[in-house]
Design a protein around this motif. Structure first.
Motif, mmCIF file in Angstrom:
data_model
loop_
_atom_site.group_PDB
_atom_site.id
_atom_site.type_symbol
_atom_site.label_atom_id
_atom_site.label_comp_id
_atom_site.label_asym_id
_atom_site.label_seq_id
_atom_site.Cartn_x
_atom_site.Cartn_y
_atom_site.Cartn_z
ATOM 1 N N GLU A 102 0.819 -1.205 0.000
ATOM 2 C CA GLU A 102 0.000 0.000 0.000
ATOM 3 C C GLU A 102 0.852 1.253 0.000
ATOM 4 N N ASN A 103 2.092 1.206 0.468
ATOM 5 C CA ASN A 103 2.930 2.390 0.599
ATOM 6 C C ASN A 103 3.944 2.519 -0.534
ATOM 7 N N ILE A 104 3.806 1.703 -1.589
ATOM 8 C CA ILE A 104 4.755 1.747 -2.697
ATOM 9 C C ILE A 104 4.524 3.010 -3.512
ATOM 10 N N SER A 105 5.598 3.667 -3.879
ATOM 11 C CA SER A 105 5.526 4.874 -4.703
ATOM 12 C C SER A 105 6.508 4.713 -5.862
ATOM 13 N N PRO A 106 6.083 4.928 -7.103
ATOM 14 C CA PRO A 106 4.713 5.273 -7.504
ATOM 15 C C PRO A 106 3.764 4.087 -7.353
ATOM 16 N N PRO A 107 2.469 4.335 -7.383
ATOM 17 C CA PRO A 107 1.506 3.243 -7.161
ATOM 18 C C PRO A 107 1.596 2.185 -8.257
ATOM 19 N N LEU A 108 1.186 0.990 -7.888
ATOM 20 C CA LEU A 108 1.237 -0.134 -8.825
ATOM 21 C C LEU A 108 0.121 -0.049 -9.860
ATOM 22 N N ASP A 109 0.393 -0.593 -11.011
ATOM 23 C CA ASP A 109 -0.614 -0.701 -12.063
ATOM 24 C C ASP A 109 -1.383 -2.009 -11.852
ATOM 25 N N LEU A 110 -2.427 -1.928 -11.016
ATOM 26 C CA LEU A 110 -3.179 -3.136 -10.672
ATOM 27 C C LEU A 110 -4.087 -3.616 -11.801
ATOM 28 N N GLU A 111 -4.237 -2.806 -12.844
ATOM 29 C CA GLU A 111 -5.050 -3.262 -13.976
ATOM 30 C C GLU A 111 -4.422 -4.505 -14.604
ATOM 31 N N LEU A 112 -3.097 -4.507 -14.686
ATOM 32 C CA LEU A 112 -2.394 -5.681 -15.190
ATOM 33 C C LEU A 112 -2.594 -6.879 -14.272
ATOM 34 N N TRP A 113 -2.651 -6.607 -12.966
ATOM 35 C CA TRP A 113 -2.846 -7.690 -11.993
ATOM 36 C C TRP A 113 -4.234 -8.310 -12.114
ATOM 37 N N ASN A 140 -3.406 -9.184 -23.557
ATOM 38 C CA ASN A 140 -4.479 -8.836 -22.612
ATOM 39 C C ASN A 140 -5.304 -7.644 -23.057
ATOM 40 N N GLU A 141 -4.724 -6.738 -23.827
ATOM 41 C CA GLU A 141 -5.452 -5.533 -24.218
ATOM 42 C C GLU A 141 -6.448 -5.808 -25.330
ATOM 43 N N ASP A 142 -5.989 -6.459 -26.388
ATOM 44 C CA ASP A 142 -6.868 -6.696 -27.536
ATOM 45 C C ASP A 142 -7.753 -7.920 -27.359
ATOM 46 N N TYR A 143 -7.303 -8.878 -26.589
ATOM 47 C CA TYR A 143 -8.058 -10.124 -26.387
ATOM 48 C C TYR A 143 -8.086 -10.430 -24.890
ATOM 49 N N PRO A 144 -8.962 -9.787 -24.115
ATOM 50 C CA PRO A 144 -8.939 -9.926 -22.643
ATOM 51 C C PRO A 144 -9.147 -11.359 -22.156
ATOM 52 N N GLY A 145 -9.888 -12.155 -22.895
ATOM 53 C CA GLY A 145 -10.183 -13.510 -22.434
ATOM 54 C C GLY A 145 -9.294 -14.578 -23.033
ATOM 55 N N TRP A 146 -8.148 -14.181 -23.585
ATOM 56 C CA TRP A 146 -7.322 -15.160 -24.286
ATOM 57 C C TRP A 146 -6.725 -16.192 -23.333
ATOM 58 N N ALA A 147 -6.356 -15.771 -22.117
ATOM 59 C CA ALA A 147 -5.732 -16.711 -21.182
ATOM 60 C C ALA A 147 -6.700 -17.822 -20.791
ATOM 61 N N TYR A 148 -7.976 -17.468 -20.574
ATOM 62 C CA TYR A 148 -9.000 -18.472 -20.253
ATOM 63 C C TYR A 148 -9.185 -19.431 -21.434
ATOM 64 N N CYS A 149 -9.253 -18.854 -22.641
ATOM 65 C CA CYS A 149 -9.442 -19.689 -23.832
ATOM 66 C C CYS A 149 -8.242 -20.612 -24.032
ATOM 67 N N TYR A 150 -7.048 -20.076 -23.850
ATOM 68 C CA TYR A 150 -5.825 -20.874 -24.019
ATOM 69 C C TYR A 150 -5.755 -21.995 -22.992
ATOM 70 N N SER A 151 -6.076 -21.678 -21.734
ATOM 71 C CA SER A 151 -6.020 -22.699 -20.689
ATOM 72 C C SER A 151 -7.053 -23.795 -20.930
ATOM 73 N N SER A 152 -8.253 -23.393 -21.361
ATOM 74 C CA SER A 152 -9.305 -24.385 -21.635
ATOM 75 C C SER A 152 -8.916 -25.282 -22.804
ATOM 76 N N LEU A 153 -8.325 -24.673 -23.829
ATOM 77 C CA LEU A 153 -7.944 -25.456 -25.001
ATOM 78 C C LEU A 153 -6.790 -26.393 -24.682
ATOM 79 N N ARG A 154 -5.836 -25.926 -23.898
ATOM 80 C CA ARG A 154 -4.678 -26.761 -23.568
ATOM 81 C C ARG A 154 -5.071 -27.959 -22.708
ATOM 82 N N SER A 155 -6.076 -27.795 -21.866
ATOM 83 C CA SER A 155 -6.507 -28.894 -21.001
ATOM 84 C C SER A 155 -7.584 -29.767 -21.643
ATOM 85 N N SER A 156 -8.001 -29.426 -22.863
ATOM 86 C CA SER A 156 -9.057 -30.186 -23.538
ATOM 87 C C SER A 156 -8.477 -31.476 -24.114
ATOM 88 N N ILE A 157 -8.941 -32.593 -23.615
ATOM 89 C CA ILE A 157 -8.477 -33.890 -24.124
ATOM 90 C C ILE A 157 -9.011 -34.128 -25.532
#
Length: 644
Positions: free
Chosen positions: A136-147, A424-441
């Motif tokens: 909370e005391n970090i300066s400058p503040p963190l970019d939590l949007e990426l988080w 993440n900017e142009d395709y916000p849901g890509w990580a979910y899609c990638y994870s689902s596809l990689r785990s798809s038998i």
């Protein structure tokens, strides 16, 4: 003319048929066949006839059963593998060397600065005894949007039925049906003693449709999370800029010697590998002929000294230090993540090579391909002008599926024209899609079924040994010389944490060839069929011809009987149409003669219609005035006359 007579006689012969009934034909076959058994059926007494009929039927059934097994075995197209050992001068394999760290941290730091600050704060938050005194005391503040695009969470599973999700950058923790908060001075890892550190991937930000990848160690979770986030960042960087951020050949390859011939970084071909950055291939065979090895042994192989510059590694991206190398065929793409090995810094690694050549049989014996032209998957690695491999096919298949389902391509694989990498900017849901596809038998199995192994392949079996290098007694002068040769500096700029020596050579010129051959051939099938027929029935090929002859004759008789039945049916229909008995030819002639006498007596000529009626009808059809023209036969002898 003789030919015409011959065909007419043949036609008459066909119309006549074999001249047998079914019974006569069967008796003739049993009496004249060379097969044992049928003769005894017609020549023995009633009791023996029954016994021989049963034995013949039994052994004929056994023959057909054995034939079915043999034909099924042949159609299964089994193969046998044979091992042969040869001796010849062999081509030296292509050698690919990469750094375990893909980019220099000094070059990539501006791009990863915010990500590094975020992961530093997350680790501090995880391990800090008082959660409220750190990030909370970090300066400058963190970019939590990426988080918040792909966060890391801790899951407390003390209560298996109600696990508590602990967000690292929030003091409010959520559970199923329970809201709780804690400000006790303890670390988050201590709060979640049975924790799973998970980066969830959601279909879109704020969605409840999320996938959690579970890790039992924070170190594994942080590394995977950092790779996922850096993939999104680096995917937007142009290729030439990524190549510039990597390790250059003149900085990485300090010394090279092939046999007795010196070499340098100019003898290597540079390619960009998404996992390892800049990689360099020796003896790839793209522009020049592949090199032959003059003799086996370490003195006739390839010797390299590499500098991996471990002090410039990206802290969270590469947790392993060393060089990644792979031996492969000329003009083939190196898939180091699957088939590469590590060489440790501060060591001399000797690699003895043995060659195995694999020769597979093609269709229908195995589902392999010669060059990938019959594989339905578009090869995305064709831009490198490399040969087909199943690894290239599987990755191309996954990338094609991801483009089709997710709308973008993964950063680790080549892209077709007109498609962008996921971020993440142009395709916000890509990580979910990638994870689902990689785990798809299902998708994985589709790719496995679509791709094929190569029919011919060369594998390099390696025997690896290591020793510390340089030794403590010689490291001073070796580092001085290598530093001067690289930087033209009298100061030592190298140390054993970044230096690697490689020796790659053929152990011997003996090579093994593992080849496939057909386990069953047409010659094997014919001999096996004949052996079973001769053993059980005492027959031969001529007996089969005899059996074929009786089959043809039976069909012949059947066709003739069908034609006769059709003719009889046609005649019966004609008789039903005209129920009276038709006149004979003599009766028609006599009636015609009487009609002519009548016209002569009256002096009149028959009209056209009468003339037409007077003409005799076609055989088999009564005249239209049949009832009026019918003449009763004369009773010459009288009703009471006696023929005697």
């Amino acid at each position: 003319m003789n030919l015409k007579k011959y065909f007419i006689r043949a036609l008459h012969r066909l119309q006549k048929g074999p001249g047998y009934t079914y019974k006569e034909l069967l008796v003739w076959y049993c009496d004249n066949t060379n097969t044992h058994g049928p003769k005894r059926i017609i020549k023995e007494g009633p009791k023996k006839k029954l016994i021989w009929f049963f034995l013949t039927l039994l052994f004929a059934s056994l023959v057909f059963w054995q034939w079915g097994i043999l034909i099924n075995t042949y159609l299964s197209y089994n193969v046998t593998s044979s091992l042969s050992i040869g001796f010849k001068t062999m081509k030296f394999p292509a050698v690919t060397v990469c750094n375990a760290n893909p980019y220099k941290y000094s070059e990539a730091k501006p791009l990863l600065k915010e990500l590094d600050r975020l992961i530093d704060a997350a680790l501090e938050r995880i391990l800090q005894p008082s959660p409220g005194n750190s990030s909370e005391n970090i300066s400058p503040p963190l970019d939590l949007e990426l988080w918040y695009q792909i966060p890391l969470v801790l899951i407390d599973e003390h209560d298996k039925d109600n696990p508590i999700i602990l967000d690292i950058f929030e003091t409010n923790q959520t559970t199923v049906g329970i809201q709780s908060s804690t400000d006790t001075p303890t670390s988050l890892l201590q709060m979640a003693q049975t924790c799973l550190l998970c980066p969830p991937q959601c279909s879109h930000p704020g969605s409840d449709n999320c996938t959690y990848r579970n890790f039992t160690s924070a170190a594994q979770a942080v590394t995977e999370w950092y790779i996922l986030q850096s993939t999104s960042i680096l995917s937007k960087v142009p290729l030439q800029e990524r190549i510039r951020m990597g390790y250059q050949a003149e900085d990485m390859i300090l010394a090279c010697l092939y046999g007795a011939e010196p070499c340098n970084y100019k003898n290597f071909t540079q390619i960009y590998h998404p996992d390892h950055g800049n990689c360099y291939i020796f003896n790839w065979g793209m522009d020049e002929e592949a090199l032959n090895s003059s003799n086996p042994g370490a003195e006739f192989g390839l010797k390299l000294i590499l500098d991996i510059s471990q002090q410039d590694y990206i802290p969270y991206l590469s947790s392993a230090a060393g060089a990644r190398l792979m031996l492969h065929q000329q003009k083939s793409f190196p898939f180091l993540k699957d088939q590469g090995i590590y060489a440790m810094a501060g060591t001399e690694t000797s690699i003895g090579v043995l060659v195995d050549e694999l020769e597979r049989m093609g269709y229908p014996y195995s589902d392999c391909t010669m060059n990938g032209s019959d594989v339905p998957v578009k090869n995305l690695y064709s831009e490198y002008n490399t040969s087909y491999s199943i690894q290239a096919c599987l990755r191309s298949c996954f990338q094609n599926d991801m483009i089709e389902i997710c709308g973008c391509g993964h950063y680790m694989f080549p892209l077709p024209q007109g498609v962008n990498y996921c971020n993440n900017e142009d395709y916000p849901g890509w990580a979910y899609c990638y994870s689902s596809l990689r785990s798809s038998i299902r998708h994985r199995q589709i790719c496995i079924d679509s791709c094929k192994e190569t029919c011919n392949d060369t594998q390099y079996k390696m025997t690896i040994s290591m020793a510390d290098w340089p030794s403590e007694a010689s490291e001073d002068w070796i580092f001085h010389i290598l530093s001067y040769e690289r930087d033209m500096s009298t100061n030592v700029t190298l140390d054993r944490n970044g230096i690697i020596k490689l020796n790659i050579y053929f152990q011997e010129y003996n090579y093994r060839t593992i080849s496939e051959s057909a386990a069953t051939t047409i010659v094997w099938l014919l001999s096996s069929l004949g052996g079973q027929f001769g053993f059980w029935m005492g027959g031969s090929v001529l007996c089969l011809i005899e059996f074929g002859e009786i089959i043809i004759d039976s069909l012949w008789i059947t066709v003739i009987n069908i034609i006769s039945w059709c003719k009889g049916l046609k005649q019966r229909r004609a008789q039903a149409r005209y129920p009276d008995v038709p006149p004979t030819v003599s009766e028609l002639v006599e009636a015609h003669t009487n009609l002519g006498f009548q016209h002569e007596a009256t002096g009149t000529l028959p009209r056209d219609r009468d003339r037409e009626e007077a003409l005799p009808p076609e055989p088999g059809t009564p005249p239209p005035n049949y009832d009026s023209l019918r003449v009763q036969p004369l009773d010459v002898l009288g009703p009471d006359s006696d023929m005697e």
